[in-house]
Enzyme design. Structure first.
Site, PDB file in Angstrom:
ATOM      1  N   ASP A  31      50.901 -36.023  46.518  1.00 28.97           N
ATOM      2  CA  ASP A  31      50.225 -36.255  47.798  1.00 28.97           C
ATOM      3  C   ASP A  31      50.061 -37.770  47.947  1.00 28.97           C
ATOM      4  O   ASP A  31      49.780 -38.463  46.972  1.00 28.97           O
ATOM      5  CB  ASP A  31      48.842 -35.577  47.781  1.00 28.97           C
ATOM      6  CG  ASP A  31      48.244 -35.404  49.169  1.00 28.97           C
ATOM      7  OD1 ASP A  31      48.001 -34.247  49.562  1.00 28.97           O
ATOM      8  OD2 ASP A  31      48.003 -36.424  49.864  1.00 28.97           O
ATOM      9  N   PHE A  73      53.226 -28.561  52.114  1.00 27.59           N
ATOM     10  CA  PHE A  73      52.114 -28.578  53.067  1.00 27.59           C
ATOM     11  C   PHE A  73      51.992 -29.908  53.805  1.00 27.59           C
ATOM     12  O   PHE A  73      51.154 -30.051  54.687  1.00 27.59           O
ATOM     13  CB  PHE A  73      50.780 -28.367  52.329  1.00 27.59           C
ATOM     14  CG  PHE A  73      50.672 -27.067  51.598  1.00 27.59           C
ATOM     15  CD1 PHE A  73      50.184 -25.943  52.231  1.00 27.59           C
ATOM     16  CD2 PHE A  73      51.054 -26.954  50.270  1.00 27.59           C
ATOM     17  CE1 PHE A  73      50.073 -24.735  51.563  1.00 27.59           C
ATOM     18  CE2 PHE A  73      50.958 -25.757  49.585  1.00 27.59           C
ATOM     19  CZ  PHE A  73      50.460 -24.639  50.235  1.00 27.59           C
ATOM     20  N   ALA A  74      52.771 -30.912  53.394  1.00 28.65           N
ATOM     21  CA  ALA A  74      52.520 -32.273  53.885  1.00 28.65           C
ATOM     22  C   ALA A  74      53.011 -32.427  55.323  1.00 28.65           C
ATOM     23  O   ALA A  74      54.200 -32.268  55.589  1.00 28.65           O
ATOM     24  CB  ALA A  74      53.246 -33.278  52.991  1.00 28.65           C
ATOM     25  N   SER A 117      53.782 -23.217  61.735  1.00 32.51           N
ATOM     26  CA  SER A 117      52.598 -23.099  62.587  1.00 32.51           C
ATOM     27  C   SER A 117      52.870 -22.209  63.795  1.00 32.51           C
ATOM     28  O   SER A 117      54.008 -22.138  64.292  1.00 32.51           O
ATOM     29  CB  SER A 117      52.228 -24.504  63.073  1.00 32.51           C
ATOM     30  OG  SER A 117      51.373 -24.445  64.178  1.00 32.51           O
ATOM     31  N   TYR A 141      54.667 -32.014  67.751  1.00 30.55           N
ATOM     32  CA  TYR A 141      54.241 -31.437  66.474  1.00 30.55           C
ATOM     33  C   TYR A 141      54.888 -30.065  66.266  1.00 30.55           C
ATOM     34  O   TYR A 141      55.521 -29.800  65.247  1.00 30.55           O
ATOM     35  CB  TYR A 141      52.711 -31.315  66.414  1.00 30.55           C
ATOM     36  CG  TYR A 141      52.253 -30.444  65.284  1.00 30.55           C
ATOM     37  CD1 TYR A 141      52.457 -30.825  63.959  1.00 30.55           C
ATOM     38  CD2 TYR A 141      51.669 -29.189  65.522  1.00 30.55           C
ATOM     39  CE1 TYR A 141      52.080 -29.996  62.907  1.00 30.55           C
ATOM     40  CE2 TYR A 141      51.293 -28.359  64.486  1.00 30.55           C
ATOM     41  CZ  TYR A 141      51.494 -28.770  63.179  1.00 30.55           C
ATOM     42  OH  TYR A 141      51.132 -27.940  62.147  1.00 30.55           O
ATOM     43  N   LYS A 145      57.972 -28.803  63.465  1.00 29.89           N
ATOM     44  CA  LYS A 145      57.942 -27.646  62.556  1.00 29.89           C
ATOM     45  C   LYS A 145      59.131 -26.731  62.809  1.00 29.89           C
ATOM     46  O   LYS A 145      59.764 -26.234  61.876  1.00 29.89           O
ATOM     47  CB  LYS A 145      56.623 -26.883  62.743  1.00 29.89           C
ATOM     48  CG  LYS A 145      55.394 -27.622  62.237  1.00 29.89           C
ATOM     49  CD  LYS A 145      55.394 -27.662  60.718  1.00 29.89           C
ATOM     50  CE  LYS A 145      54.198 -28.374  60.142  1.00 29.89           C
ATOM     51  NZ  LYS A 145      54.234 -28.464  58.673  1.00 29.89           N
TER      52      LYS A 145
END
Ligand code: UDP
Length: 351
Positions: A31, A73-74, A117, A141, A145
């Site tokens: 991270d 997850f980043a 998402s 955004y 994804k």
């Protein structure tokens, strides 16, 4: 399994790390700590500070740690900011992921769980939203994804690359034992903002529109507990042991709750009044979004533990009421980026 958790110090990632440990797996976290918190991870979790686009760092880690599966997850996740600065979002969420995928290819790691998402669906044509719903995102955004989702499928068509795309609805709540929780800066999400308003930490909560075509006029969302998301990741990783696994799964409880109902739940759980002011609608907010989680149930055997909004809010309240300042590691680490993989392990490793 030995798992690389990219973005593992963030909100969903750090909760998943705890679920992985509880299930007997060995997570290794990378991270950059731009949004994540070192304090969200137990000191004994192997931790590297680095960026996913840094292929040499990721390649070293994948190799040195003998990683079998990557959970990713980043991402930058502020929808409004993505509209203002699309390039920033494509550079991080798309280009960064391309480098991560390239590092995986170079080291022969062929299993990925990717955090996607419900924003990839855009304005819904029908509800609940199942996996067959068309995907027409309305923000950079959401598009970032979807672009990765599309690429993963292309990769799997030409090589033994296995993936699970998990599309979260509204991730919410905190660890049941109160050890970790949600700490965004800036915070934009409804539940933590409603709790902050109840604690009189900030201003009154703005309700973005009360004239939507919903039962009480406020927007409805599907709030899914972050630990339930973690359990879905564990089940998805098991599936990736089977060749040709290509999963696209929508993860929500399957029940919509309105902004008004969230406020009521926060008031009941906290015993405090949430001061509210009515504000303009927020751009790009569909009136109602909720998932059809039946495919995730069928494929993963995934059943949520947290079925009721109030139970989810209670876990969030437990964290926020005991950590009013969030994690206490708010230092500027952006100036201290390493160039080599640096493992920070419980104070024993290199720092
Ligand atoms: N919302 C609100 N006030 C706030 C933040 C959010 O009324 O300060 C509403 C927002 O319009 C949406 C719902 O709460 O209908 C959930 O918003 P959030 O930002 O938590 O998640 P999103 O659904 O946008 O991913």
């Amino acid at each position: 399994m030995k798992i690389l958790v990219v973005g593992g110090a963030g909100y969903v990632g750090s909760h998943c790390v705890r679920q992985m440990v509880a299930a007997g797996h060995q997570p290794v976290v990378v991270d950059n700590l731009v949004f994540g918190h070192r304090g969200a991870l137990a000191p004994d979790i192997p931790f590297y500070r680095g960026n996913m686009e840094d292929e040499s760092i990721i390649t070293d880690i994948l190799h040195q740690e003998q990683i079998e599966v990557v959970t990713h997850f980043a991402a930058f996740t502020y929808v409004g900011e993505s509209v203002e600065d699309p390039l920033k979002y494509y550079l991080n969420n798309v280009a960064g992921t391309l480098h991560l995928l390239n590092a995986m290819k170079r080291t022969g790691v062929n299993k990925l769980v990717f955090s996607s998402s419900c924003t990839t669906f855009g304005i819904p044509d029908f509800l609940p939203i199942g996996e067959t719903h068309k995907q027409v995102p309305i923000s950079p955004y959401g598009q970032s994804k979807l672009d990765i989702e599309t690429l993963l499928l292309s990769l799997a068509k030409v090589e033994d690359f296995r993936f699970a795309v998990l599309r979260y609805f509204n991730a919410a709540g905190a660890a049941e034992d109160g050890a970790i929780g949600e700490d965004h800066d800036p915070e934009t999400h409804l539940i933590p903002l409603a709790i902050a308003a109840a604690m009189r930490k900030g201003k009154a909560l703005k309700v973005f529109g009360a004239d939507y075509p919903t039962p009480d006029g406020t927007c409805q969302r599907d709030y899914v507990h972050v630990d339930d998301l973690g359990r879905a990741h564990i089940a998805a990783m098991e599936k990736l042991k089977e060749p040709n696994t290509r999963l696209f799964l929508n993860l929500g409880v399957g029940k919509p709750y309105s902004v008004r109902e969230v406020i009521d739940a926060v008031e009941r759980v906290s015993g405090k009044k949430v001061p509210v002011v009515l504000a303009e609608r927020r751009d790009g907010d569909p009136p109602t979004l909720f998932a059809d989680p039946s495919l995730a149930k069928d494929v993963l055997g995934w059943e949520v533990k947290f079925n009721h909004l109030e139970d989810i809010v209670a876990t969030a309240w437990k964290w926020h009421s005991t950590h009013p300042a969030g994690f206490d590691d708010k230092v500027d680490i952006t100036r201290h980026k390493g160039t080599k993989a640096q493992r920070h392990k419980g104070g024993r490793g290199r720092t």
